[in-house]
Design a protein around this motif. Structure first.
Motif, PDB file in Angstrom:
ATOM      1  N   ARG A   1      38.649   0.759  10.099  1.00 58.00           N
ATOM      2  CA  ARG A   1      38.163  -0.599  10.360  1.00 58.00           C
ATOM      3  C   ARG A   1      36.728  -0.753   9.854  1.00 58.00           C
ATOM      4  N   GLY A   2      36.437  -1.930   9.301  1.00 54.53           N
ATOM      5  CA  GLY A   2      35.090  -2.260   8.861  1.00 54.53           C
ATOM      6  C   GLY A   2      34.607  -3.526   9.537  1.00 54.53           C
ATOM      7  N   LEU A   3      33.288  -3.738   9.494  1.00 52.95           N
ATOM      8  CA  LEU A   3      32.683  -4.935  10.071  1.00 52.95           C
ATOM      9  C   LEU A   3      32.113  -5.774   8.939  1.00 52.95           C
ATOM     10  N   LEU A   4      32.690  -6.958   8.714  1.00 56.18           N
ATOM     11  CA  LEU A   4      32.245  -7.850   7.652  1.00 56.18           C
ATOM     12  C   LEU A   4      31.169  -8.786   8.166  1.00 56.18           C
ATOM     13  N   MET A   5      30.008  -8.791   7.498  1.00 57.37           N
ATOM     14  CA  MET A   5      28.961  -9.761   7.806  1.00 57.37           C
ATOM     15  C   MET A   5      29.356 -11.054   7.102  1.00 57.37           C
ATOM     16  N   LEU A   6      29.980 -11.932   7.852  1.00 60.44           N
ATOM     17  CA  LEU A   6      30.605 -13.137   7.303  1.00 60.44           C
ATOM     18  C   LEU A   6      29.676 -14.337   7.454  1.00 60.44           C
ATOM     19  N   SER A   7      29.267 -14.918   6.338  1.00 59.04           N
ATOM     20  CA  SER A   7      28.472 -16.138   6.358  1.00 59.04           C
ATOM     21  C   SER A   7      29.367 -17.297   5.947  1.00 59.04           C
ATOM     22  N   GLY A   8      28.773 -18.461   5.763  1.00 63.44           N
ATOM     23  CA  GLY A   8      29.557 -19.610   5.335  1.00 63.44           C
ATOM     24  C   GLY A   8      29.581 -19.789   3.840  1.00 63.44           C
ATOM     25  N   GLY A   9      29.058 -18.812   3.087  1.00 64.88           N
ATOM     26  CA  GLY A   9      28.983 -18.938   1.637  1.00 64.88           C
ATOM     27  C   GLY A   9      30.260 -18.533   0.932  1.00 64.88           C
ATOM     28  N   ILE A  10      30.183 -18.487  -0.383  1.00 67.66           N
ATOM     29  CA  ILE A  10      31.345 -18.164  -1.213  1.00 67.66           C
ATOM     30  C   ILE A  10      31.608 -16.656  -1.231  1.00 67.66           C
ATOM     31  N   ASP A  11      30.545 -15.855  -1.201  1.00 69.91           N
ATOM     32  CA  ASP A  11      30.668 -14.426  -1.513  1.00 69.91           C
ATOM     33  C   ASP A  11      31.314 -13.593  -0.414  1.00 69.91           C
ATOM     34  N   SER A  12      30.861 -13.742   0.819  1.00 74.43           N
ATOM     35  CA  SER A  12      31.309 -12.811   1.864  1.00 74.43           C
ATOM     36  C   SER A  12      32.812 -12.889   2.148  1.00 74.43           C
ATOM     37  N   PRO A  13      33.462 -14.070   2.127  1.00 69.06           N
ATOM     38  CA  PRO A  13      34.922 -14.053   2.308  1.00 69.06           C
ATOM     39  C   PRO A  13      35.636 -13.291   1.187  1.00 69.06           C
ATOM     40  N   VAL A  14      35.124 -13.409  -0.042  1.00 71.54           N
ATOM     41  CA  VAL A  14      35.731 -12.682  -1.163  1.00 71.54           C
ATOM     42  C   VAL A  14      35.534 -11.182  -0.979  1.00 71.54           C
ATOM     43  N   ALA A  15      34.335 -10.789  -0.527  1.00 67.34           N
ATOM     44  CA  ALA A  15      34.089  -9.371  -0.247  1.00 67.34           C
ATOM     45  C   ALA A  15      35.045  -8.868   0.834  1.00 67.34           C
ATOM     46  N   GLY A  16      35.306  -9.713   1.832  1.00 65.64           N
ATOM     47  CA  GLY A  16      36.251  -9.345   2.878  1.00 65.64           C
ATOM     48  C   GLY A  16      37.643  -9.136   2.327  1.00 65.64           C
ATOM     49  N   TYR A  17      38.078 -10.053   1.478  1.00 57.63           N
ATOM     50  CA  TYR A  17      39.406  -9.946   0.859  1.00 57.63           C
ATOM     51  C   TYR A  17      39.530  -8.660   0.049  1.00 57.63           C
ATOM     52  N   MET A  18      38.513  -8.354  -0.752  1.00 54.86           N
ATOM     53  CA  MET A  18      38.557  -7.159  -1.590  1.00 54.86           C
ATOM     54  C   MET A  18      38.590  -5.886  -0.740  1.00 54.86           C
ATOM     55  N   THR A  19      37.920  -5.916   0.412  1.00 58.06           N
ATOM     56  CA  THR A  19      37.891  -4.749   1.298  1.00 58.06           C
ATOM     57  C   THR A  19      39.229  -4.569   2.007  1.00 58.06           C
ATOM     58  N   ILE A  20      39.794  -5.664   2.479  1.00 55.80           N
ATOM     59  CA  ILE A  20      41.111  -5.598   3.114  1.00 55.80           C
ATOM     60  C   ILE A  20      42.131  -5.029   2.133  1.00 55.80           C
ATOM     61  N   LYS A  21      42.007  -5.394   0.865  1.00 54.53           N
ATOM     62  CA  LYS A  21      42.943  -4.911  -0.161  1.00 54.53           C
ATOM     63  C   LYS A  21      42.924  -3.388  -0.262  1.00 54.53           C
ATOM     64  N   ARG A  22      41.811  -2.763   0.072  1.00 54.45           N
ATOM     65  CA  ARG A  22      41.720  -1.310  -0.001  1.00 54.45           C
ATOM     66  C   ARG A  22      42.152  -0.641   1.294  1.00 54.45           C
ATOM     67  N   GLY A  23      42.808  -1.384   2.166  1.00 53.87           N
ATOM     68  CA  GLY A  23      43.392  -0.796   3.369  1.00 53.87           C
ATOM     69  C   GLY A  23      42.493  -0.809   4.583  1.00 53.87           C
ATOM     70  N   VAL A  24      41.359  -1.528   4.521  1.00 54.43           N
ATOM     71  CA  VAL A  24      40.413  -1.560   5.637  1.00 54.43           C
ATOM     72  C   VAL A  24      40.666  -2.791   6.502  1.00 54.43           C
ATOM     73  N   GLU A  25      40.968  -2.572   7.756  1.00 47.73           N
ATOM     74  CA  GLU A  25      41.064  -3.685   8.709  1.00 47.73           C
ATOM     75  C   GLU A  25      39.657  -4.199   8.987  1.00 47.73           C
ATOM     76  N   LEU A  26      39.506  -5.524   9.141  1.00 50.00           N
ATOM     77  CA  LEU A  26      38.174  -6.094   9.324  1.00 50.00           C
ATOM     78  C   LEU A  26      38.001  -6.801  10.655  1.00 50.00           C
ATOM     79  N   TYR A  27      36.811  -6.599  11.239  1.00 48.90           N
ATOM     80  CA  TYR A  27      36.254  -7.488  12.245  1.00 48.90           C
ATOM     81  C   TYR A  27      35.159  -8.292  11.540  1.00 48.90           C
ATOM     82  N   TYR A  28      34.817  -9.466  12.097  1.00 51.67           N
ATOM     83  CA  TYR A  28      33.870 -10.370  11.443  1.00 51.67           C
ATOM     84  C   TYR A  28      32.652 -10.587  12.341  1.00 51.67           C
ATOM     85  N   LEU A  29      31.466 -10.571  11.729  1.00 45.93           N
ATOM     86  CA  LEU A  29      30.226 -10.796  12.463  1.00 45.93           C
ATOM     87  C   LEU A  29      29.474 -11.939  11.801  1.00 45.93           C
ATOM     88  N   TYR A  30      29.182 -12.980  12.598  1.00 41.96           N
ATOM     89  CA  TYR A  30      28.497 -14.167  12.087  1.00 41.96           C
ATOM     90  C   TYR A  30      27.206 -14.381  12.864  1.00 41.96           C
TER      91      TYR A  30
END
Length: 389
Positions: free
Chosen positions: A173-202
């Motif tokens: 599991r990883g912790l995604l620093m999720l903002s409202g911008g374009i980049d962080s959701p894409v980073a989350g998607y790319m990380t999930i693709k590598r098998g990492v479950e995500l929690y989100y921190l805003y």
């Protein structure tokens, strides 16, 4: 004949001794995804199969499951004689539009009296006699796949592309620093693709940021949950820390010190939630806080691994992926988050750690961080009607 969905693993087939673990996790994730659909999932011989009457609906869900390289709508038959195979292939080809074809036969049942090449040759000849078409072994309109198994024959044709990657949760599991911008959701998607479950921190800074900004991030997290398995969105009240930095410290270092405080909080949250890494959407050189020297200054506060999946991506590449995963229109909504409300005119791009230590020593940040961590709010990610768009 019985209709069935056939799933190809792709990259999972390279895992050797760990292959069963990855495939078992993929099956678990498929069961979660299809929990509201009547189906039966099983696997053998390096393939996974889903039996269901709701084929189209199941396929639409499986397109969002990482670990699936490709899918076929197939057909199984317990008639294994060559004449039966000829008849059933013609039946299945009746409603397909093609001018060229090739036949590919696999024979997992090595006791079958005819070898694979001869089966392909005889079935191909039978198709040519009964359908106006030609053989093209290099670039056919359709591939007729035949698998001869122990007690059945399996037929399948056009491949439906999957997302690839690894099943979510196989790499922790990883912790995604999720903002409202374009980049962080894409980073989350790319990380999930590598098998990492995500929690989100805003991080929010009310009243400088709005409830609409929080709802925007909630919607972004929900978009990522199409691919994730069991995410959780945690909201940090960052107002007091941000105002303290802005009012008392060198404003050219505002972003650098703010990011350092975010990482100190993120590390605490990651440890508490058994996350193995912190993930963000930084891309090298994109803004002042994303120079290599700025990253060194920020990384200085944590021993946790920091994953930056987009570090070498151009902005246009990131935007293209954000459109593909349906986060772009949400990300460009005009609701500011705390990363944009206090931006100095001339932020430092090569921060000096000695100066940072001197500035931070002026404030008791440990107390402020304790308060921020202890007042974190968990936001429900269940289906909620949104009026953002």
């Amino acid at each position: 004949m019985k209709k069935i969905i056939i799933i190809k693993y792709g990259e999972l087939s390279t895992k050797k001794d760990n292959k069963n673990y990855f495939i078992s996790k993929l099956k678990d994730n498929i069961e979660i995804t299809l929990k509201n659909i009547n189906h039966n999932t099983y696997y053998d011989f390096g393939r996974m199969f889903v039996e269901t009457k709701d084929t189209d609906e199941v396929i639409s869900h499986l397109k969002n499951v990482f670990g699936i390289q490709g899918m076929f709508i197939g057909y199984t038959s317990n008639k294994t004689e060559l004449e039966d195979i000829k008849s059933e292939v013609l039946e299945l080809l009746q409603n397909k539009d093609f001018n060229t074809f090739k036949v590919v036969t696999k024979r997992s049942n090595k006791n079958y009296p005819i070898n694979s090449m001869d089966v392909s040759r005889m079935i191909g000849g039978h198709i040519l006699k009964n359908i106006d078409c030609k053989v093209d072994v290099h670039n056919p309109d359709i591939v007729v796949n035949i698998e001869i198994r122990n007690d059945e024959i399996l037929y399948y044709f056009e491949e439906i592309k999957g997302l690839g990657g690894y099943p979510v949760g196989t790499l922790g599991r990883g912790l995604l620093m999720l903002s409202g911008g374009i980049d962080s959701p894409v980073a989350g998607y790319m990380t999930i693709k590598r098998g990492v479950e995500l929690y989100y921190l805003y991080f929010e800074s009310r009243p400088h940021t709005s409830i609409e900004a929080r709802n925007k991030v909630r919607e972004l997290a929900r978009k990522l949950e199409k691919y994730n398995t069991n995410g959780k969105l945690m909201v940090v009240n960052f107002t007091k820390i941000q105002e303290t930095i802005y009012k008392n410290l060198d404003t050219t270092y505002l972003i650098t010190i703010m990011r350092r405080m975010m990482y100190r909080i993120a590390e605490r949250v990651a440890k508490k939630n058994k996350c193995l890494a912190i993930v963000n959407g930084e891309s090298v050189g994109q803004v002042a806080s994303q120079t290599l020297s700025s990253m060194i200054a920020v990384n200085d506060v944590t021993s946790y691994p920091i994953l930056r999946p987009l570090c070498s991506f151009d902005k246009l590449d990131i935007i293209e992926i954000s459109k593909k995963i349906d986060t772009y229109d949400i990300s460009i909504l005009p609701y500011e988050d705390c990363c944009t409300v206090f931006v100095p005119r001339h932020p430092v791009i090569n921060p000096n750690l000695k100066h940072i230590y001197n500035e931070e020593s002026k404030i008791d940040f440990n107390t402020l961080i304790d308060e921020a961590v202890n007042t974190i709010e968990v936001v429900d990610l269940k289906e909620i009607k949104s009026d953002l768009l």
